[in-house]
Write an enzyme that holds these catalytic residues in place. Sequence first.
Site, mmCIF file in Angstrom:
data_model
loop_
_atom_site.group_PDB
_atom_site.id
_atom_site.type_symbol
_atom_site.label_atom_id
_atom_site.label_comp_id
_atom_site.label_asym_id
_atom_site.label_seq_id
_atom_site.Cartn_x
_atom_site.Cartn_y
_atom_site.Cartn_z
ATOM 1 N N ILE A 129 0.868 -1.125 -0.103
ATOM 2 C CA ILE A 129 0.101 -0.081 -0.162
ATOM 3 C C ILE A 129 1.020 1.177 0.206
ATOM 4 O O ILE A 129 1.853 1.290 0.777
ATOM 5 C CB ILE A 129 -0.922 -0.039 1.130
ATOM 6 N N PRO A 134 7.285 12.036 -0.297
ATOM 7 C CA PRO A 134 8.242 12.989 0.183
ATOM 8 C C PRO A 134 7.822 14.054 0.807
ATOM 9 O O PRO A 134 8.319 14.496 1.849
ATOM 10 C CB PRO A 134 9.136 13.182 -1.157
ATOM 11 N N GLY A 135 6.655 14.391 0.662
ATOM 12 C CA GLY A 135 6.182 15.589 1.559
ATOM 13 C C GLY A 135 4.759 15.535 2.071
ATOM 14 O O GLY A 135 4.378 16.193 2.840
ATOM 15 N N GLY A 137 3.564 12.612 5.027
ATOM 16 C CA GLY A 137 3.728 11.143 5.766
ATOM 17 C C GLY A 137 2.592 10.881 6.685
ATOM 18 O O GLY A 137 1.392 10.501 6.019
ATOM 19 N N GLU A 247 -4.366 -1.796 11.746
ATOM 20 C CA GLU A 247 -2.921 -1.357 11.180
ATOM 21 C C GLU A 247 -2.266 -1.014 12.531
ATOM 22 O O GLU A 247 -1.241 -1.747 13.207
ATOM 23 C CB GLU A 247 -2.753 -0.280 10.390
ATOM 24 N N ARG A 248 -2.885 -0.250 13.396
ATOM 25 C CA ARG A 248 -1.923 0.361 14.555
ATOM 26 C C ARG A 248 -2.306 -0.556 15.527
ATOM 27 O O ARG A 248 -1.180 -0.646 16.406
ATOM 28 C CB ARG A 248 -2.737 1.762 14.952
ATOM 29 N N GLN A 341 21.400 -0.842 27.124
ATOM 30 C CA GLN A 341 22.333 -0.119 28.315
ATOM 31 C C GLN A 341 22.775 -1.387 29.084
ATOM 32 O O GLN A 341 24.129 -1.401 29.591
ATOM 33 C CB GLN A 341 21.777 1.125 29.039
ATOM 34 N N GLY A 344 25.762 -3.395 28.626
ATOM 35 C CA GLY A 344 26.796 -3.051 28.327
ATOM 36 C C GLY A 344 27.557 -2.758 26.991
ATOM 37 O O GLY A 344 26.839 -2.748 26.108
ATOM 38 N N GLU A 372 3.451 11.548 17.711
ATOM 39 C CA GLU A 372 2.677 12.957 17.863
ATOM 40 C C GLU A 372 1.435 12.992 17.224
ATOM 41 O O GLU A 372 0.523 13.420 17.717
ATOM 42 C CB GLU A 372 3.800 13.823 17.492
#
Length: 384
Positions: A129, A134-135, A137, A247-248, A341, A344, A372
């Site tokens: 899909i 590019p401009g 999302g 989907e989410r 972390q 290490g 967001e």
Amino acid sequence: MAFKRSARSIFEPEHKEFRSAVREFLAREALPKVAQWKRDGIIDRDFWRSAAENGFVGFAVEPEYGGLGIRDFRYNAIIEEEVVYAGAATDAFQLTNSILVPYLTDLTTAEQRERWLPGITSGDIVPAIAMSEPGAGSDLRGIKTTARWDGEQWILNGSKIFITSGIQADLVIVAARVERDDIEGLGLFVVEAGMVGFERGRRLDKIGREAQDTAELFFDNVAVPESNVLGEAGRGLSLMMRNLASERLAMAVTAIADAERALELTTEYTEERVAFGKSISSFQANSFDIAEMVTEVRVGRVYVDDCIRRQVAGELSDAEAAGAKYWATELEWRVLDRCLQLHGGYGYMNEYEIAWRWRDARVQRIYGGTSEIMKEIVGRSIGR
């Protein structure tokens, strides 16, 4: 003591049998190939056909088209979890079963279903899909790709980016802005491999998920017949919105599974790793970190399982799915980063599983809608 996954109450015996079958299949058919897939940047067709033959692709499709007619998101969740637990390194199951199949079963005509669905369920057709540009999302209203009606067919022009399975896709659902005097809005247009003017760009070089091909796609005066329009031209935005919950939620499912696996790896490692004469898990700072992560992941498991239950019952709203997606993926990232972390210097080595899981997890907060944007959706839903 190593972390153990929580007992769960949402599955029936048939789901548990299905999980065992998926796990065995991945161990046999996927894991021996993962290293090669990562080198090639793509999974192989033989694997996908084998997955389809075993009933793991398009199982929601009606039996007359080769599926099993099973519309139960718990099966989707099982496959997605087992892919994550095993480290099978592909998003193809999630893309096909949780994202694309609903479009191809619910929005198609009888003629379209006859034409496309048997190939989906056999694994001969790899779908994709194409929304992101590019401009544009997460903001689907910003789509610039156009579909102009010339009196006989739709003429598609534009480009798409970050398209999962874009390199090998045989069928691509393209979101485009409709240019026709009597219609406004977006439409969904099915572009098939071999259509004149449809070109694939480079395979994108990502920082993670190396085995999943991701591509740029270009459309230069591609003639799309009316018979390749999904639903009604002009209603594309609402048609896309109706499938976003599945989907989410699928991304939330993979996020919790990934966090669980990271904790398994990390609790085992910190028990075995010795510093200053004792295991590093016994240091209070590390013990507190692990305690917090274990508790949060167990809370996340209950939360996401409830969302799965609500999705099966047809009760999960778009906003609830958006909340699950952002919360679970943000949790996944915090857990993966802290687990690395705790490994290490070894955590930074590619030979350690936590390293590639950390890289692969980063995109979860971006694709399918950024955290967001998900927060924006949740905020709007409560009358902000």
